[in-house]
Design an enzyme around this catalytic site. Structure first.
Site, PDB file in Angstrom:
ATOM      1  N   GLU A  33       0.796  -0.994   0.015  1.00 51.93           N
ATOM      2  CA  GLU A  33      -0.034  -0.068   0.114  1.00 51.93           C
ATOM      3  C   GLU A  33       0.934   1.466   0.124  1.00 51.93           C
ATOM      4  OE1 GLU A  33      -2.885  -0.450   3.124  1.00 51.93           O
ATOM      5  OE2 GLU A  33      -3.718  -2.000   2.044  1.00 51.93           O
ATOM      6  N   GLU A  89      -4.554  -9.615   1.318  1.00 51.54           N
ATOM      7  CA  GLU A  89      -5.121  -9.471   2.646  1.00 51.54           C
ATOM      8  C   GLU A  89      -6.793  -9.327   2.533  1.00 51.54           C
ATOM      9  OE1 GLU A  89      -4.065  -5.634   4.761  1.00 51.54           O
ATOM     10  OE2 GLU A  89      -2.067  -6.253   4.795  1.00 51.54           O
TER      11      GLU A  89
END
EC number: 3.2.1.21
Length: 555
Positions: free
Chosen positions: A392, A488
């Site tokens: 991210e 995730e």
């Protein structure tokens, strides 16, 4: 184009890939994933135990003689098997003939047993495998070879299957592989397996995750009886690189398949072998291996206070991940002995690793670059199925998509130069991929996304799996020809509501069940345990959920 992509997920409830609520919650410092001290982990109850008796001896070499005749328009190459054997073939090619070495090759040892030749072809073309005849005088159990094509996902294959009508103990040979440096040798080992009740049991299967459609080759035990065996020879055309071909022996006495196992009678639990060559392992409560719908679990070796976890604690907790039926462990960086401790635990328990290169906002790519060296110096590539460069980074405003793409390429080159042949990607939420696919797709081998349904306020826990499934369908349109892995996913067990997305223990149970059913085979669940230490780092935890994603007890 973008509207068409968004429409796919929106079919469920209008906003499957909606707005900025889709953005993940990670910020600088939140790459750590540690054990919450208060999270009680129930112990597994194992119904079966396995004692593995290992016989060490010289592996069987299976070369094939080079044909004595020479054809002017053909070149002769020795193609080395990537799995089990060395095969000499004659390749017909339009390329210029290869200059013949001046040295005289050493004599080829005599073939002793008719095991199948397995060859992986790195180049397309036409290959001729010469005929060979072998005479066998003694009954012997050898390693045969079987190929199967697996679609992307987690699969369990191979092993020896038996049916018992009552509680019993059986002893049987099974085939496995032993890596030695760059060579993988197939060997026959013997296992004593305790079956606690009547039923069907698969002994020593293999569980693996493949990100894309892959042809795998695995050894199988075969009994060779006295007789004459002929490899008739053949000419094959290879149309794609890394094609695998198994050239069997036929005619005469064809090798029998896996030896039959006793179904009711008990067998001795031990076999007389030197004590130095005996190892023991325990079986999980599921004899057939890991479930196919639980691919991975995230884990980092941090205690509740942020200190590094002891090696024995890592070994125990990674063992619990294996016991819950997972095949992969995802880690986020290299600090706190992650590679050494988690790597050793995964090796012990038979798990694969998804490695990570963490990029901090305060130090950027310059601070993260040393992790390339950490990973290449460690270099246990047989444990690694994927390396994720950056988690991210774009979402956290650490760098632009173009800057991240350059860093991913740099990492991939470093890993490749050190001998890594697996896949490399980066992890971002769906909105980043939809906006920056043209920049990121060329530098990744597989699209890596973090897909958290909780951050879409229009979906309940029961709808979590359907939402993420739709998102994966959308993402498959972003990087043409490349698969998607969900790096995730999960649901918080405490915190504040986000519209219809309500955190809580019961809601987490519902969401995890939905995710396992819909996307479990391509997903890494987040996370192993609650992350209590995150209170030191979470500066913008809008829903008070950052510490509450622990879910191992849901499996």
């Amino acid at each position: 184009m973008r509207g068409a992509i968004l429409a796919t997920a929106a079919a469920f409830a209008g906003t499957a890939v909606a707005d900025m609520h889709m953005r993940r919650h990670a910020h600088e410092g939140l790459h750590h994933r540690a054990l919450h001290a208060s999270s009680a982990v129930p112990e597994e109850e194992c119904g079966c135990t396995t004692e593995v008796i290992t016989y060490w001896g010289e592996p069987t070499t299976i070369p094939l003689s080079v044909p004595t005749s020479t054809v002017t328009s053909e070149t002769t190459e020795t193609v080395h098997s990537t799995s089990y054997s060395t095969v000499t073939v004659t390749a017909t090619s339009s390329a210029a003939p290869v200059e013949t070495p001046s040295e005289t090759p050493s004599p080829t040892p005599e073939v002793t047993l008719p095991t199948a030749g397995v060859t992986s072809y790195s180049e397309t073309g036409t290959y001729t495998i010469p005929a060979t005849t072998i005479t066998v005088t003694d009954t012997t159990t050898v390693c045969g070879a079987t190929t199967t094509e697996l679609p992307s996902g987690t699969h369990t294959y191979g092993g020896v299957t038996t049916i018992v009508e009552t509680a019993t103990t059986i002893t049987c040979p099974y085939a496995t592989v032993k890596p030695t440096g760059s060579t993988v040798t197939s060997v026959i080992e013997t296992t004593t397996y305790v079956c606690p009740s009547a039923g069907t049991y698969t002994i020593a299967p293999t569980t693996t995750f493949v990100p894309t459609s892959t042809v795998v080759v695995y050894p199988t035990p075969e009994t060779v009886t006295p007789g004459t065996y002929t490899n008739p020879g053949t000419t094959i055309t290879v149309t794609r690189t890394e094609d695998v071909y198994v050239c069997p022996y036929t005619n005469g006495n064809v090798p029998t398949s896996v030896p039959a196992l006793p179904t009711t009678s008990a067998a001795s639990t031990t076999t007389a072998v030197p004590s130095s060559s005996t190892t023991t392992s325990s079986a999980t409560s599921v004899p057939t291996g890991a479930s196919g719908n639980k691919m991975g679990m995230t884990f980092t070796p941090y205690n509740n206070d942020g200190s590094c976890m002891a090696k024995n604690d890592v070994l125990e907790q990674v063992g619990l991940i294996k016991g819950k039926g997972f095949s992969h462990v995802r880690v986020y960086g290299t600090d706190c002995h992650t590679l050494e401790y988690v790597g050793a635990a995964c090796s012990t328990h038979g798990l694969k690793m998804i490695l990570g290169v963490n990029v901090e906002g305060s130090t950027g790519f310059d601070g993260a670059r040393s992790q390339f060296k950490d990973i290449t110096n460690w270099g246990q590539w047989d444990l690694v199925s994927l390396i994720v460069v950056g988690n991210e980074v774009v979402t956290s405003n650490i760098a632009s998509a173009a800057q991240l793409a350059s860093f991913v390429s740099e990492g991939a080159s470093a890993f490749s130069a050190a001998g890594y042949t697996g896949q490399v990607t980066t992890a971002e939420p769906i909105d980043v991929w939809l906006s920056n696919g043209a920049t990121l797709c060329p530098v990744v081998d597989i699209l890596g996304a973090n897909l958290h349904p909780f951050f879409n306020p229009e979906f309940t826990a029961a709808e979590a799996g359907t939402l993420v499934s739709n998102q994966i369908k959308d993402l498959k349109q972003v990087c043409t020809g490349k698969d998607v892995i969900n790096l995730e996913t999960g649901w918080p067990n405490a915190g504040s509501a986000n519209g219809k997305a309500i955190p809580g223990q019961s809601q987490q149970t519902t969401a995890i069940k939905s995710l396992v059913e819909k996307v479990g085979d391509v997903s890494v669940f987040f996370s192993y345990a609650d992350d209590g230490w995150k209170s030191k780092f979470a500066t913008s935890d809008k829903y008070n959920v950052e510490q509450h994603w622990g879910c191992i007890d849901q499996f």
